[in-house]
Design an enzyme around this catalytic site. Structure first.
Site, mmCIF file in Angstrom:
data_model
loop_
_atom_site.group_PDB
_atom_site.id
_atom_site.type_symbol
_atom_site.label_atom_id
_atom_site.label_comp_id
_atom_site.label_asym_id
_atom_site.label_seq_id
_atom_site.Cartn_x
_atom_site.Cartn_y
_atom_site.Cartn_z
ATOM 1 N N LYS A 113 0.937 -1.255 -0.121
ATOM 2 C CA LYS A 113 0.229 -0.017 -0.017
ATOM 3 C C LYS A 113 0.896 1.603 0.071
ATOM 4 O O LYS A 113 0.438 2.342 -0.603
ATOM 5 C CB LYS A 113 -0.951 -0.067 1.097
ATOM 6 C CG LYS A 113 -1.988 -1.078 0.927
ATOM 7 C CD LYS A 113 -3.031 -1.080 2.011
ATOM 8 C CE LYS A 113 -4.200 -2.116 1.920
ATOM 9 N NZ LYS A 113 -3.870 -3.342 1.712
HETATM 10 C C1 LIG Z 1 -4.530 -4.644 1.061
HETATM 11 C C2 LIG Z 1 -3.670 -5.836 0.801
HETATM 12 C C3 LIG Z 1 -4.244 -6.866 -0.024
HETATM 13 C C4 LIG Z 1 -5.220 -6.684 -0.844
HETATM 14 O O1 LIG Z 1 -4.892 -5.774 -2.006
HETATM 15 P P1 LIG Z 1 -6.264 -5.162 -2.735
HETATM 16 O O2 LIG Z 1 -5.822 -4.139 -3.609
HETATM 17 O O3 LIG Z 1 -7.279 -4.815 -1.818
HETATM 18 O O4 LIG Z 1 -6.890 -6.399 -3.616
HETATM 19 C C5 LIG Z 1 -3.222 -7.988 0.106
HETATM 20 N N1 LIG Z 1 -2.132 -8.132 0.850
HETATM 21 C C6 LIG Z 1 -1.906 -7.254 1.765
HETATM 22 C C7 LIG Z 1 -0.541 -7.514 2.557
HETATM 23 C C8 LIG Z 1 -2.678 -5.918 1.759
HETATM 24 O O5 LIG Z 1 -2.196 -4.970 2.782
#
Ligand SMILES: *Cc1c(COP(=O)(O)O)cnc(C)c1O
Length: 497
Positions: A113
């Site tokens: 993120k």
């Molecule tokens: C947010 C997150 C996801 C999911 O990603 P999306 O874009 O919501 O599909 C997967 N793995 C981790 C570690 C995350 O923080």
């Protein structure tokens, strides 16, 4: 480039307004009116570009009402060696002949993120400047874990923005909590809410619809905004690393110019995998998208049956960032794959709201299945995959990445498709150290150990360096000790401002 609503219910807006608004005020999500395309030459020539140059190229295609100078400034502040532990920002690890793990966790909070949340605050702050109001922005975030810290790190010390993060007091791990409450920055606040995540999230959402309270905040010189994952400003930066990964595969001579790749993404809200689909629509050569889920396998069922059905028990898993029953960004994908059929999308989402499910027509289902495959990994399979990857490759992966690897292996065994495949690593293993260590060697864990001890122990066991964002957390100064009840969120916000 203008942005339109997936439900055909709003006037076209500029990118900056789509970013400022977050979602379409009348319901629906903003998408680009047309997807820009890049020539084969441009894509292949990216092997000679830095990550930052690729960012500028992609942002420039989508954010046409931003000046070149604004984009350059945002990129320089976001993607640099202070924030990311490797110069190339994201990196590839070759797992075997066909598959490569795309490490997306080199940012300050150890999860993918960061790649969006490091840059998005600047895009938002510039969007506000374009609007020429005299109000500062107040960002409210309700978090069950990863997003809170990533948002805090992204927004801290950004001019004209104040951020308050609310987390359920008993609902996050020790490491996640410590990551948040040690955040520096003079515009950040972190509040523990007595309640579970749903209480916390609903109360924050309520505030966004509370006109009276908005006026109270306006009197103090603020307007509300959000940083959640349906904001276009979070999606567009995620398109970039798929081009960067392709360029790196070319560089390493793993593929030839123009050769198709597969992309495997451990998925929750469908943002990350949707970004890879946009890259494909822009011209990136892709053969198959492999959508990996955990036990909350709404998407797996959807890709197999064409029915999206959230009426089922919510399961808490070892890959908690994927514990989601409504994958919000799927709406954008359906809009694209139906050739912008806003009427269909509106009907489906009306059904989802009323009945908790909808079914797409045969034609749409066939189109989706041409390029998308869905599979899932159980809890046991996820842990076994962490152990197997460590034993066979001496490589440590986190539980979310393990879901991706497991699902890719299933796909490979089913179809024997030898296409070079990128598997997203969405978090650093230390972020979920307890699960990882117990999968690798459960016998070294004792009852007395804190989560911080476990990180040290995982380091002893594997020799893999602790991620810098998680190193020494136990000794860092605690900066935030605010607490409130669920019905006290408004008071706390006023107190902070
Ligand atoms: C947010 C997150 C996801 C999911 O990603 P999306 O874009 O919501 O599909 C997967 N793995 C981790 C570690 C995350 O923080």
């Amino acid at each position: 480039m203008k942005y339109i609503s997936t439900r055909g219910n709003y006037d076209k807006v500029d990118a900056s307004e789509a970013i400022r608004l977050g979602m379409v005020p009348t319901g629906g999500l903003f998408v680009p009116e047309e997807i820009p395309t890049l020539s084969r030459e441009t894509i292949n020539s990216m092997q000679n570009s830095s990550y930052q140059e690729i960012v500028e190229k992609i942002l420039d295609e989508f954010l046409t009402d931003y000046t070149e100078q604004e984009l350059q400034e945002a990129v320089a502040k976001a993607y640099n060696c202070d924030n990311f532990s490797v110069e190339e920002i994201t990196s590839l690890y070759k797992l075997d002949d066909n598959s490569h793990v795309l490490e997306l966790w080199h940012g300050p909070t150890a999860a993918f993120k960061d790649l969006a949340l490091q840059v998005m605050p600047y895009l938002l702050s510039q969007a506000i400047e374009k609007e020429e109001t005299d109000k500062d922005i107040l960002i409210l975030v309700a978090t069950s874990g990863d997003t809170g810290k990533a948002a805090l790190e992204g927004f801290k010390n950004v001019d004209g923005i104040e951020i308050i993060v609310f987390y359920p007091e008993e609902g996050v791990s020790q490491v996640q909590k410590r990551q948040m409450v040690t955040t520096t920055g003079d515009n950040t606040a972190v509040v523990a809410v007595a309640g579970n995540f749903d209480d916390c999230q609903s109360s924050v959402k309520e505030i966004f619809g509370d006109q009276n309270f908005k006026e109270v905040i306006a009197d103090k010189g603020y307007q509300l905004s959000s940083a959640n994952s349906i904001n276009w400003g979070r999606l567009v930066p995620q398109i970039i690393y798929y081009f960067a990964a392709y360029a790196e595969l070319l560089n390493q001579k793993e593929i030839k110019p123009g050769e198709e790749i597969n992309i495997t993404v451990p998925t929750g809200n469908f943002g990350n995998i949707l970004a890879s689909y946009y890259a494909y629509r822009m011209g990136l050569p892709v053969n198959k998208f492999i959508c990996a889920s955990n036990d909350n396998k709404v998407l797996t069922d959807f890709f197999k049956t064409g029915v999206y059905d959230k009426n089922r028990d919510f399961k808490k898993t070892v890959s908690p960032s994927m514990d989601i029953l409504i994958s919000s960004n799927l709406e954008r994908f359906l809009f694209e794959v139906t050739g912008h059929d806003a009427q269909k999308v509106t009907n489906w989402y009306q059904q989802l709201k009323e009945e908790g499910k909808f079914e797409v027509d045969e034609e749409t289902k066939d189109r989706i299945n041409e390029i998308f495959v869905g599979e899932y990994a159980t809890e046991d399979e996820t842990k076994e995959t962490i152990q197997a990857v460590y034993q066979e490759h001496n490589y440590v992966i986190d539980p979310h990445t393990a879901v991706g690897v497991n699902v890719y292996n299933k796909y490979f065994n089913n179809y024997n498709d030898k296409t070079t495949t990128v598997i997203d690593a969405t978090a650093n293993p230390y972020k979920f150290g307890t699960t990882v260590l117990s999968a690798i060697n459960d016998s070294v864990i004792t009852d007395e150990m804190t989560e911080f001890d476990i990180l040290e122990e995982l380091n002893e066991e594997t020799g893999v360096e602790i991620h810098s964002g998680l190193e020494g957390l136990a000794n860092q100064e605690i900066k935030h000790e605010l607490k409130c009840k669920v019905d006290g969120i408004r008071d706390i916000i006023q107190q902070v401002l």
